[in-house]
Design a protein around this motif. Sequence first.
Motif, PDB file in Angstrom:
ATOM      1  N   CYS A  90       2.572   1.609  -3.436  1.00  0.00           N
ATOM      2  CA  CYS A  90       1.630   2.091  -4.459  1.00  0.00           C
ATOM      3  C   CYS A  90       1.339   3.576  -4.255  1.00  0.00           C
ATOM      4  O   CYS A  90       1.257   4.348  -5.216  1.00  0.00           O
ATOM      5  CB  CYS A  90       0.336   1.286  -4.428  1.00  0.00           C
ATOM      6  N   CYS A  91       1.216   3.952  -2.993  1.00  0.00           N
ATOM      7  CA  CYS A  91       0.952   5.350  -2.650  1.00  0.00           C
ATOM      8  C   CYS A  91       2.085   6.250  -3.173  1.00  0.00           C
ATOM      9  O   CYS A  91       1.837   7.265  -3.821  1.00  0.00           O
ATOM     10  CB  CYS A  91       0.909   5.434  -1.132  1.00  0.00           C
ATOM     11  N   GLN A  92       3.306   5.830  -2.896  1.00  0.00           N
ATOM     12  CA  GLN A  92       4.462   6.645  -3.308  1.00  0.00           C
ATOM     13  C   GLN A  92       4.622   6.650  -4.833  1.00  0.00           C
ATOM     14  O   GLN A  92       5.040   7.646  -5.414  1.00  0.00           O
ATOM     15  CB  GLN A  92       5.730   6.146  -2.615  1.00  0.00           C
ATOM     16  N   ASP A 120       0.837  -1.197   0.000  1.00  0.00           N
ATOM     17  CA  ASP A 120       0.000   0.000   0.000  1.00  0.00           C
ATOM     18  C   ASP A 120       0.877   1.255   0.000  1.00  0.00           C
ATOM     19  O   ASP A 120       0.640   2.205  -0.736  1.00  0.00           O
ATOM     20  CB  ASP A 120      -0.911  -0.042   1.235  1.00  0.00           C
ATOM     21  N   GLU A 121       1.908   1.231   0.826  1.00  0.00           N
ATOM     22  CA  GLU A 121       2.817   2.376   0.911  1.00  0.00           C
ATOM     23  C   GLU A 121       3.564   2.574  -0.414  1.00  0.00           C
ATOM     24  O   GLU A 121       3.720   3.704  -0.898  1.00  0.00           O
ATOM     25  CB  GLU A 121       3.813   2.158   2.066  1.00  0.00           C
ATOM     26  N   ARG A 165       2.131   6.430  -6.927  1.00  0.00           N
ATOM     27  CA  ARG A 165       1.080   7.336  -7.432  1.00  0.00           C
ATOM     28  C   ARG A 165       1.525   8.796  -7.281  1.00  0.00           C
ATOM     29  O   ARG A 165       1.307   9.617  -8.162  1.00  0.00           O
ATOM     30  CB  ARG A 165      -0.230   7.120  -6.682  1.00  0.00           C
ATOM     31  N   GLU A 166       2.146   9.081  -6.134  1.00  0.00           N
ATOM     32  CA  GLU A 166       2.654  10.447  -5.922  1.00  0.00           C
ATOM     33  C   GLU A 166       3.687  10.793  -6.982  1.00  0.00           C
ATOM     34  O   GLU A 166       3.748  11.911  -7.479  1.00  0.00           O
ATOM     35  CB  GLU A 166       3.292  10.567  -4.531  1.00  0.00           C
TER      36      GLU A 166
END
Lengths: 127, 144
Positions: free
Chosen positions: A113-115, A110-111, A117-118
């Motif tokens: 994917c989050c980064q 999750d982390e 996406r950023e």
Amino acid sequence: MPVHTSPLHKVEVFNKALLLRQLGNDRELLRDIVNLFLESAPPLLSDIKKAVARVDSPSLFEAAHALRGSARNFYAHTVEQAALALEVMAQKGHFLDAENAYRTLEVALDELCCQLREELSRGDSAE
Amino acid sequence: MILRSDVMTILIADDDRVLCQVLSVRLRKAGYNVVTVYDAMQAIIMAFRRPPDAVVLDINMPGGTGLQVLRQLKNSFKTSGIPIIVLSGSVDPGAVETVTSLGADEFLTKPPDIERLEALLKARLSIGNTEVPGGLAVQHSAKK
């Protein structure tokens, strides 16, 4: 070098410098592979979850191995290690701690994917 | 005698689509024609239908099928001369030994250093050069 972003001082969970070197600093290619990863990783995580629930060693090994391989392209060590732990459990048929290992992987992914996406949004706003 | 067109073709066989995309774009930029397949069956079909100038082969495709591709290509008269660069997620000495015995030309750990891969391809595909000094090279990926 870890990149800090206020206010949370997040540590980079993938090695952007190595990744860009590997891609020949090609931002378009970066965007393509991030999109590919963001599309392919959630179904693999779902396969892992199902395999853990079913105590299905071959399926767990296959999905965890595929996810680890994919994450390795981003030098995403935490996800790699979490997926490897599940691969080893699958190989040994030891499912006792598999749910915990799955949750660790879920958080790490999750982390990541989050980064990623950023990273995509940063690239888009820079254009 | 193997007839080569001006643009050399590299067949990439790997079930990791992210890595395939990276290799494909980088090798095209380096001037190669690239054909990508995601499983062993397709790799064998493509290699026999239109033999490439070199193969970049993931040895850890599901079910150990990468080894079957290596074995089949190196055992066939039509494809045995094609340089095969094996990619693997691990440097298990047993795996290196196995692929060497099956005729692999080079062994790179994943993710491969692409500049190194390009150098190996260039050396292997140089006209009249069939041997890279030092024989099979084992290269470890960049430090994390």
